[in-house]
Write a protein that holds these residues in place. Structure first.
Motif, PDB file in Angstrom:
ATOM      1  N   LEU A  66     -11.250   5.151   3.245  1.00  0.00           N
ATOM      2  CA  LEU A  66     -10.940   5.668   1.910  1.00  0.00           C
ATOM      3  C   LEU A  66     -12.208   6.178   1.222  1.00  0.00           C
ATOM      4  CD1 LEU A  66      -8.331   3.075   0.556  1.00  0.00           C
ATOM      5  CD2 LEU A  66      -7.954   5.530   0.892  1.00  0.00           C
ATOM      6  N   ASN A  94       1.742   6.444   2.257  1.00  0.00           N
ATOM      7  CA  ASN A  94       1.712   6.664   0.804  1.00  0.00           C
ATOM      8  C   ASN A  94       1.170   8.051   0.487  1.00  0.00           C
ATOM      9  OD1 ASN A  94       0.071   6.716  -1.807  1.00  0.00           O
ATOM     10  ND2 ASN A  94       1.284   4.873  -2.127  1.00  0.00           N
ATOM     11  N   ILE A 110      -1.227   2.986   3.762  1.00  0.00           N
ATOM     12  CA  ILE A 110      -2.009   3.942   2.966  1.00  0.00           C
ATOM     13  C   ILE A 110      -1.682   5.372   3.377  1.00  0.00           C
ATOM     14  CG2 ILE A 110      -4.346   4.782   2.478  1.00  0.00           C
ATOM     15  CD1 ILE A 110      -5.299   1.845   2.829  1.00  0.00           C
ATOM     16  N   ILE A 131      -1.789   5.318  -5.055  1.00  0.00           N
ATOM     17  CA  ILE A 131      -3.152   5.380  -4.518  1.00  0.00           C
ATOM     18  C   ILE A 131      -3.927   6.567  -5.081  1.00  0.00           C
ATOM     19  CG2 ILE A 131      -4.513   5.777  -2.412  1.00  0.00           C
ATOM     20  CD1 ILE A 131      -2.495   4.060  -0.915  1.00  0.00           C
ATOM     21  N   ARG A 132      -3.288   7.736  -5.169  1.00  0.00           N
ATOM     22  CA  ARG A 132      -4.009   8.926  -5.644  1.00  0.00           C
ATOM     23  C   ARG A 132      -4.487   8.764  -7.097  1.00  0.00           C
ATOM     24  NH1 ARG A 132      -3.604  13.314  -2.093  1.00  0.00           N
ATOM     25  NH2 ARG A 132      -1.986  13.056  -0.505  1.00  0.00           N
ATOM     26  N   PHE A 192       0.816  -1.215   0.000  1.00  0.00           N
ATOM     27  CA  PHE A 192       0.000   0.000   0.000  1.00  0.00           C
ATOM     28  C   PHE A 192       0.854   1.270   0.000  1.00  0.00           C
ATOM     29  CE2 PHE A 192      -3.191  -3.054   1.434  1.00  0.00           C
ATOM     30  CZ  PHE A 192      -4.250  -2.699   0.604  1.00  0.00           C
TER      31      PHE A 192
END
Length: 365
Positions: free
Chosen positions: A117, A351, A348, A61-62, A56
């Motif tokens: 999220l 990140n 997360i 992620i974005r 993660f």
């Protein structure tokens, strides 16, 4: 390659591992003393947790935020399937068996990071006004909070359901909701509390009755004895009679705080509580500095609230100030699901913090 970019080091939040690692090391020391088999299994959890963190931490992620709603609804489908295909343990149906294997997964644990999220995604898409969210917007966000709450409550898993609901509304409280809405909710809860109690399961009512009764339950009695036996500086392994002679129940998970107290006394428990307090305050401070980065703010606030609730309830349970529920101390209680879930959370968050500069510079360019 971006992975070798020096800005990664400058943006990485080193305070988080500095506060978490001492908790993990102390936990492993206590569990090694109590049960070597569990200590060996912990290495597996450490390895899996580290890989989950790396996964993660390294994925973009974005760039993948558009997948969050799909992940949310997959999580909801998994929670629904528990009622049909779920496996029962100790009277609760909370697990799904992976086909052709003997491994099981707990959809409620998978849902926790997806849940935060999703909240972050929705808030980032529609930030609150200066006066906070209106009733219409609040109801829309409440739908995504209450849906997993109802499904997890049905398993039944009141503890996890309540923690997720409290976390969701705590996030909204910090982000901003019109004050009149909170006052209305508080009044409604006060009026409806008898109805809520009557609809609890019998074992849940028993926990409340045990808590308010004059005599604490056997588990709590043994926990309080262990805490008292530790004194200020604790006892040696052989003198820690409650843990050594197995009087203290579930000493490596639910009552590990009492076990730590017997071994290292008030000083040992104060050390652990200070680490948790510093971690929670650090996470909340991140949410203040992030300003308009709502997805990262929601993750920081949500993780901070989760750690606060988990640690508060578990410690209160150990000293007889809360009903006995199966809520672990994050990174301290033995257990793979909780450890891996929190490693996912911090992967997360790291990140979102560490690689934030990529999006900022691309936007400027």
């Amino acid at each position: 390659m971006i992975i070798f970019d020096r800005r990664i080091v400058s943006h990485f939040d080193f305070i988080q591992p500095l506060l978490i690692l001492p908790i993990i090391i102390l936990s492993h020391f206590l569990i090694s003393e109590a049960n070597q088999t569990l200590a060996l299994k912990q290495y597996i959890y450490f390895g899996v947790g580290f890989l989950v963190f790396l996964f993660f931490f390294l994925i973009p992620i974005r760039k993948m935020l558009w997948l969050v709603p799909f992940a949310y609804w997959i999580g909801i489908i998994l929670l629904l399937s528990v009622d049909i295909f779920g496996i029962s343990k100790l009277g609760a149906k909370r697990w799904l068996e992976i086909p052709f294997t003997h491994f099981t997964i707990q959809p409620s644990e998978i849902m926790k990071p997806i849940f935060l999220l999703m909240l972050g995604y929705l808030i980032a898409k529609n930030p609150p006004s200066q006066d906070g969210y209106s009733l219409k917007e609040f109801i829309k966000l409440s739908f995504f909070i209450l849906l997993p709450f109802v499904l997890i409550l049905k398993e039944p898993d009141l503890g996890t359901a309540l923690v997720m609901m409290m976390t969701g509304y705590a996030v909204l409280f910090v982000i901003g909701v019109n004050k009149k809405i909170w006052i209305s909710i508080a009044l409604t809860l006060c009026v409806s509390s008898p109805v809520i109690y009557e609809n609890l399961h019998d074992y849940q009512k028993k926990r409340i009755i045990d808590f308010i009764s004059k005599e604490p339950s056997y588990q709590v009695k043994q926990s309080i004895i262990a805490i008292g036996n530790g004194g200020i500086s604790g006892k040696s392994k052989d003198e820690a009679t409650q843990s050594h002679f197995k009087f203290l129940p579930i000493a490596t998970s639910d009552f590990i705080f009492a076990y730590n107290s017997e071994r290292f006394g008030f000083a040992g428990n104060l050390f652990v509580m200070i680490l948790y307090l510093c971690l929670i305050m650090h996470l909340f401070s991140l949410s203040i500095t992030l300003k308009k980065d709502y997805i990262t703010r929601v993750m920081a606030i949500g993780i901070g609230v989760l750690i606060f609730v988990y640690s508060h309830v578990n410690i209160a349970m150990n000293i007889g100030l809360s009903p006995v529920v199966g809520i672990p101390l994050p990174f301290f209680s033995y257990g793979g699901s909780s450890f891996i879930t929190f490693m996912c959370f911090f992967g997360i968050l790291q990140n979102l913090l560490t690689f934030k500069f990529r999006d900022e510079y691309k936007t400027k360019g």
